[in-house]
Design a protein around this motif. Structure first.
Motif, PDB file in Angstrom:
ATOM      1  N   ILE A   1       0.864  -1.295  -0.068  1.00  0.00           N
ATOM      2  CA  ILE A   1      -0.162  -0.047   0.034  1.00  0.00           C
ATOM      3  C   ILE A   1       0.924   1.326   0.034  1.00  0.00           C
ATOM      4  N   VAL A   2       0.236   2.379  -0.356  1.00  0.00           N
ATOM      5  CA  VAL A   2       0.736   3.609  -0.149  1.00  0.00           C
ATOM      6  C   VAL A   2       0.388   4.545   0.889  1.00  0.00           C
ATOM      7  N   ILE A   3       0.873   4.961   1.935  1.00  0.00           N
ATOM      8  CA  ILE A   3       0.593   5.548   3.149  1.00  0.00           C
ATOM      9  C   ILE A   3       1.295   6.971   3.329  1.00  0.00           C
ATOM     10  N   GLY A   4       0.632   7.599   4.335  1.00  0.00           N
ATOM     11  CA  GLY A   4       1.139   9.109   4.495  1.00  0.00           C
ATOM     12  C   GLY A   4       2.569   8.775   5.253  1.00  0.00           C
ATOM     13  N   GLU A   5       3.409   9.744   5.197  1.00  0.00           N
ATOM     14  CA  GLU A   5       4.637   9.454   6.094  1.00  0.00           C
ATOM     15  C   GLU A   5       4.770  11.103   6.977  1.00  0.00           C
ATOM     16  N   TYR A   6       5.243  10.658   8.127  1.00  0.00           N
ATOM     17  CA  TYR A   6       5.577  11.960   8.843  1.00  0.00           C
ATOM     18  C   TYR A   6       6.537  13.119   8.314  1.00  0.00           C
ATOM     19  N   MET A   7       6.441  14.063   8.922  1.00  0.00           N
ATOM     20  CA  MET A   7       7.591  14.898   8.631  1.00  0.00           C
ATOM     21  C   MET A   7       8.898  14.367   9.395  1.00  0.00           C
ATOM     22  N   GLN A   8      10.054  14.537   9.134  1.00  0.00           N
ATOM     23  CA  GLN A   8      10.962  14.056   9.653  1.00  0.00           C
ATOM     24  C   GLN A   8      11.681  15.248  10.412  1.00  0.00           C
ATOM     25  N   SER A   9      12.140  15.368  11.534  1.00  0.00           N
ATOM     26  CA  SER A   9      12.764  16.200  12.249  1.00  0.00           C
ATOM     27  C   SER A   9      14.102  15.794  12.910  1.00  0.00           C
ATOM     28  N   PRO A  10      15.089  16.704  13.191  1.00  0.00           N
ATOM     29  CA  PRO A  10      16.379  16.249  13.811  1.00  0.00           C
ATOM     30  C   PRO A  10      15.996  15.591  15.108  1.00  0.00           C
ATOM     31  N   ALA A  11      15.040  16.107  15.822  1.00  0.00           N
ATOM     32  CA  ALA A  11      14.893  15.705  17.138  1.00  0.00           C
ATOM     33  C   ALA A  11      14.107  14.456  17.179  1.00  0.00           C
ATOM     34  N   TYR A  12      13.323  13.816  16.395  1.00  0.00           N
ATOM     35  CA  TYR A  12      12.248  13.034  16.616  1.00  0.00           C
ATOM     36  C   TYR A  12      12.221  12.003  15.274  1.00  0.00           C
ATOM     37  N   GLY A  13      12.769  12.260  14.213  1.00  0.00           N
ATOM     38  CA  GLY A  13      12.730  11.289  13.209  1.00  0.00           C
ATOM     39  C   GLY A  13      13.878  10.991  12.600  1.00  0.00           C
ATOM     40  N   ALA A  14      13.577  10.307  11.392  1.00  0.00           N
ATOM     41  CA  ALA A  14      14.861   9.812  10.494  1.00  0.00           C
ATOM     42  C   ALA A  14      15.896   8.913  11.093  1.00  0.00           C
ATOM     43  N   LYS A  15      15.298   7.893  11.823  1.00  0.00           N
ATOM     44  CA  LYS A  15      15.843   6.688  12.578  1.00  0.00           C
ATOM     45  C   LYS A  15      16.130   5.755  11.641  1.00  0.00           C
TER      46      LYS A  15
ATOM     47  N   GLY B   1      -4.596   1.216  -1.955  1.00  0.00           N
ATOM     48  CA  GLY B   1      -3.760   0.024  -2.574  1.00  0.00           C
ATOM     49  C   GLY B   1      -4.921  -0.980  -3.467  1.00  0.00           C
ATOM     50  N   SER B   2      -4.357  -1.740  -4.111  1.00  0.00           N
ATOM     51  CA  SER B   2      -5.325  -2.800  -4.794  1.00  0.00           C
ATOM     52  C   SER B   2      -5.932  -3.783  -3.919  1.00  0.00           C
ATOM     53  N   SER B   3      -6.691  -4.700  -4.360  1.00  0.00           N
ATOM     54  CA  SER B   3      -7.315  -5.591  -3.418  1.00  0.00           C
ATOM     55  C   SER B   3      -6.033  -6.375  -2.850  1.00  0.00           C
ATOM     56  N   LEU B   4      -5.250  -6.946  -3.638  1.00  0.00           N
ATOM     57  CA  LEU B   4      -4.112  -7.765  -2.997  1.00  0.00           C
ATOM     58  C   LEU B   4      -3.313  -7.078  -2.228  1.00  0.00           C
ATOM     59  N   GLY B   5      -2.781  -5.871  -2.617  1.00  0.00           N
ATOM     60  CA  GLY B   5      -1.985  -5.109  -1.947  1.00  0.00           C
ATOM     61  C   GLY B   5      -2.750  -4.781  -0.496  1.00  0.00           C
ATOM     62  N   MET B   6      -3.829  -4.586  -0.176  1.00  0.00           N
ATOM     63  CA  MET B   6      -4.272  -4.402   0.914  1.00  0.00           C
ATOM     64  C   MET B   6      -4.401  -5.497   1.769  1.00  0.00           C
TER      65      MET B   6
END
Length: 448
Positions: free
Chosen positions: A259-273, A299-304
């Motif tokens: 599937i294609v999902i939303g992504e958080y903004m990555q911040s130096p303190a909290y993201g990009a691990k 997503g497609s049926s099989l993707g979901m």
């Protein structure tokens, strides 16, 4: 030049999805639970591919399927939205029931073909929001705990997971980076878990004969969203139609594997691990791995189906190894790296007014005709952009266009937010940060 670590090299040539029972990264303890124990077998689902997937999943030879939908689709090739709504029974709920019902009302006003899971006590009220057959209410489960992948989780989410939550470390209350206590709540944990089941179950029921899907939280359509030119909350978004071409573009990347999902903004303190961070090996720092917000995915049926069972299997495996699994943001990153090509993502990107809102890009807007056909979000393999720099994705990442095109202004605003959200400024201006830290800076940097 980035030199890949040993763990990154494991991922280099995993071009095909790995079996459910053989995740790329396994934990020491094997789970006694697996989705095959609690998911329902459906007699004659829609479409041969889904029937063959089900037969393979359950290890059966029988392949029976329908070729005609029970309800004619709202239009040829129309996507189906999937949502779930089970309010908690707290004496003082986080939000009053009427606010949740307002969100569901906005979902109904979209006019899309929708499958909504809700308790039978609320089903009559929800059915009155729309009278057409494309507003399809599933009220088979009385409480959130009756949903199959939650029936064995009541004790875990009520007792074991809160204990794990309070063992988290690696945070600083001075800077404000610490686990959100709203994640320490049994009912909400079960609600997050139920999304994966609904994604499986809706495809198996499939009354509209749909091949294209979007799971969507009603929470997207909350009280924080954009106002249109007439001052109506979510007005432009609700009146926009979903674009089948934009769904096809996403599915061209995720295919039948995910599937294609939303992504958080990555911040130096909290993201990009990335994959070498301690959050992947130290359960007490596991909360730092979260990257995605599962407000919606397509997503497609099989993707979901493939995404949902891999999510559930990952929860089961995390439970068996005393890892925190009570919030989807802490599970989905594991799904992404354990099962490559299952999770693709739309990176965080600011958008112009009047579409500005809390998360900046409610995922329906990305798939609607707002901004014209040229306004398409970027889509990436997060292994290549977050977890393993230098990893070559199976398919090339897609750039954004139109209102989602990357510009120096969007880069400047992203840098501002990274600084703002990882510095004391956020806390010094806490009472005014919506004014100073969001709308005004958006208007300035995006040139509106």
């Amino acid at each position: 030049m980035h030199s890949p670590s040993p763990r990154e090299r494991i991922l280099e040539h995993k071009l095909d999805i790995v079996p459910l029972e053989e995740p790329l990264f396994a934990w020491p303890q094997s789970s006694t639970q697996t989705p095959k124990n609690y998911l329902l077998y459906y007699h004659r689902p829609f479409g041969r591919a889904v029937a063959e997937w089900q037969a393979q999943f359950f290890g059966l030879q029988k392949v029976e399927y329908r070729t005609e939908p029970e309800i004619s689709p709202i239009s040829p090739g129309a996507p189906t939205l999937v949502a779930i709504f089970y309010p908690d029974g707290d004496a003082n709920p986080r939000r009053p029931l009427h606010l949740y019902l307002e969100r569901i009302q906005r979902l109904a006003r979209m006019g899309e073909q929708t499958i909504l899971y809700a308790p039978p006590s609320l089903a009559p009220t929800l059915r009155l929001m729309r009278t057409d057959p494309h507003w399809y209410i599933v009220d088979d489960y009385t409480t959130i705990w009756d949903i199959p992948n939650n029936t064995y989780q009541a004790h875990n989410f009520t007792y074991a997971q809160p204990a794990l939550f309070h063992q988290f470390d690696g945070h600083s209350k001075v800077w404000g980076w610490y686990p959100d206590t709203t994640r320490d709540h049994a009912h909400r944990s079960a609600s997050y878990n139920a999304k994966a089941f609904a994604s499986y179950d809706a495809v198996m029921r499939n009354p509209f004969g749909s091949e294209t899907w979007m799971y969507v939280d009603a929470g997207i359509l909350d009280q924080v969203g954009p106002f249109d030119a007439d001052g109506e909350l979510w007005g432009d978004v609700i009146r926009a139609s979903l674009s089948s071409e934009k769904f096809a573009r996403s599915i061209s990347i995720s295919g039948d594997s995910g599937i294609v999902i939303g992504e958080y903004m990555q911040s130096p303190a909290y993201g990009a691990k990335d994959i070498n961070h301690a959050c992947w090996t130290d359960p007490r720092k596991g909360w730092l791995c979260h990257t995605f917000i599962a407000h919606a995915y397509t997503g497609s049926s099989l993707g979901m189906l493939n995404y949902s069972v891999r999510f559930m299997q990952t929860v089961d495996d995390m439970d068996a190894n005393a890892c925190y699994s009570a919030r989807e943001e802490f599970v989905i990153p594991w799904v992404a790296i354990r099962y490559p090509n299952t999770v693709f993502s739309i990176p965080w990107l600011p958008v112009p007014a009047p579409l500005w809102c809390k998360w900046q890009y409610p995922i329906k807007v990305c798939y609607a005709d707002i901004g014209g056909h040229e306004s398409v979000p970027p889509i990436v393999d997060p292994i290549s952009t977050i977890f393993c720099p230098g990893y070559t994705p199976r398919k090339p990442n897609l750039p954004g266009g139109g209102i989602y095109q990357r510009t120096w202004r969007t880069d400047a605003y992203t840098l501002f937010r990274q600084y703002y959200y990882s510095s004391g400024l956020r806390w010094l201006t806490k009472e005014y940060r919506d004014y100073f830290g969001q709308n005004r800076v958006t208007d300035l940097l995006l040139g509106l």
